[in-house]
Design an enzyme around this catalytic site. Structure first.
Site, PDB file in Angstrom:
ATOM      1  N   ASN A 189     -10.257  -0.260  -0.160  1.00 37.91           N
ATOM      2  CA  ASN A 189      -8.795  -0.229  -0.053  1.00 37.91           C
ATOM      3  C   ASN A 189      -8.200  -0.664  -1.397  1.00 37.91           C
ATOM      4  OD1 ASN A 189      -6.099  -0.761   0.455  1.00 37.91           O
ATOM      5  ND2 ASN A 189      -6.468  -1.804   2.396  1.00 37.91           N
ATOM      6  N   CYS A 213       0.813  -1.233   0.000  1.00 30.19           N
ATOM      7  CA  CYS A 213       0.000   0.000   0.000  1.00 30.19           C
ATOM      8  C   CYS A 213       0.842   1.277   0.000  1.00 30.19           C
ATOM      9  CB  CYS A 213      -0.933   0.006   1.200  1.00 30.19           C
ATOM     10  SG  CYS A 213      -1.922  -1.481   1.298  1.00 30.19           S
ATOM     11  N   HIS A 260      -3.836   6.814   2.965  1.00 32.54           N
ATOM     12  CA  HIS A 260      -4.219   5.505   2.436  1.00 32.54           C
ATOM     13  C   HIS A 260      -5.611   5.170   2.985  1.00 32.54           C
ATOM     14  CE1 HIS A 260      -4.304   1.409   1.324  1.00 32.54           C
ATOM     15  NE2 HIS A 260      -4.003   0.914   2.500  1.00 32.54           N
TER      16      HIS A 260
END
Ligand code: UT7
Length: 309
Positions: free
Chosen positions: A266, A96, A236
């Site tokens: 996500n 990520c 994020h």
């Protein structure tokens, strides 16, 4: 895919997903669309916005853990798709935080005079990597890409400071165990979910809040700015509760935090550049603003970049 779609797949509910994560829906690429396709589309939009042609790009860096192939890099596939004849192209596998790590490389290359113009991309086709039988993870992820053009100039804008760390001993908290050299697929392999993402969510949650806050404080301190100077935090988008806890630790109001988790879930390396682009195209970001990007993911790995727009 909406939360209602997941109610048909696993033992879950719209109420649980919404209150525990903030997610309502995610984008799922169809079977003929791969990370390179999404990355190429994002790159074309970024080049158009930057009024830059492909032959000006010296380096293409693609953050992804869902590459088209094991070999070569997805970046090389994207290079061919969008025609970057003068560039070197390579991937960064940092889950990520891949976009922030890619941005740090572009910034370092530009500062060192290695290149003048870079394309930095975050892209994931996480649907290819998600176990749709595991309610702990499948409701979380979506597919996306985002890209930026980074170029040398002497205006004082751009990356002000970057902080990155990882802790490899925590890798079993968030990983896909089977399919690499340590646990290769064999003819005996029967699907047990170990080749897809598995995560100990609550442990990852705690480390994420703590380390993202530390990373943000570090970049602010080194750039000599305080929370009151930050125009927008672009975090994020893993979980709305993580973002809220982060904002509280940073003493930044949620009105200074960009959120799109409700519609995208996500999207790993794509999460930060996707949110950044949406905030920019909505006119939320103005010249001279301090933008704080921050991410956290499998490795474990985390990082933050403070950018002056
Ligand atoms: O992007 C990389 C970084 N990733 C992250 O930062 C993710 C960090 N973690 C999280 O966002 C959260 O931990 C999750 C959203 C993954 C899980 O939320 P949680 O509040 O930490 O729940 P939990 O894992 O502690 O599970 C609580 C309960 C469990 O049931 P029992 O054992 O208490 O009976 C789970 O089985 O919730 C259950 N559960 C679900 N229930 C309905 C887990 N997933 C689901 C689900 N629907 N989809």
């Amino acid at each position: 895919m909406t939360n209602a779609d997941f109610e048909k797949l696993v033992d879950t509910s719209d109420e649980w997903i919404t209150t525990r994560t903030g997610i309502k829906e995610r984008r799922i690429a169809d079977e003929t669309i791969f990370s390179s396709d999404m990355a190429a589309a994002a790159c074309k939009n970024a080049l158009e916005m930057a009024k830059c042609s492909g032959d000006e790009i010296d380096v293409l860096i693609v953050g992804t853990v869902t590459p088209d192939y094991k070999l070569p890099s997805t970046a090389c596939v994207v290079q061919e798709k969008i025609n970057l004849p003068n560039a070197v192209a390579f991937d960064v596998a940092a889950a990520c935080t891949g976009f922030i790590n890619g941005l740090s490389i572009a910034d370092a290359y530009i500062s060192a005079g290695v290149c003048k113009k870079a394309l930095v991309v975050g892209v994931e086709k996480l649907s290819s990597f998600t176990n749709y039988k595991d309610r702990n993870t499948c409701v979380l992820f979506g597919d996306a890409a985002g890209a930026v053009v980074v170029e040398a100039d002497d205006s004082g804008s751009g990356v002000q400071s970057i902080f990155m760390r990882s802790d490899g001993k925590m890798r079993p908290l968030l990983w896909a165990k089977t399919g690499g050299a340590v646990h290769p697929y064999t003819s005996e392999f029967t699907f047990d979910g170990s080749d897809k993402i598995t995560m100990n969510g609550s442990d990852v949650f705690k480390v994420a809040v703590k380390e993202m806050a530390n990373a943000c404080k570090n970049v602010m301190e080194r750039a000599g700015v305080g929370p009151e100077d930050i125009s927008l935090v672009v975090p994020h988008q893993a979980n709305i509760r993580i973002v809220e806890a982060l904002a509280k630790r940073l003493k930044v109001g949620m009105d200074h935090v960009f959120l799109n988790i409700e519609n995208y879930g996500n999207t790993s390396a794509a999460s930060v550049p996707l949110a950044l682009d949406q905030a920019n195209r909505k006119g939320i970001i103005k010249e001279g603003d301090y933008i704080m990007m921050v991410a956290f993911g499998g490795g474990l790995i985390w990082g933050s970049a403070l950018v002056k727009w």
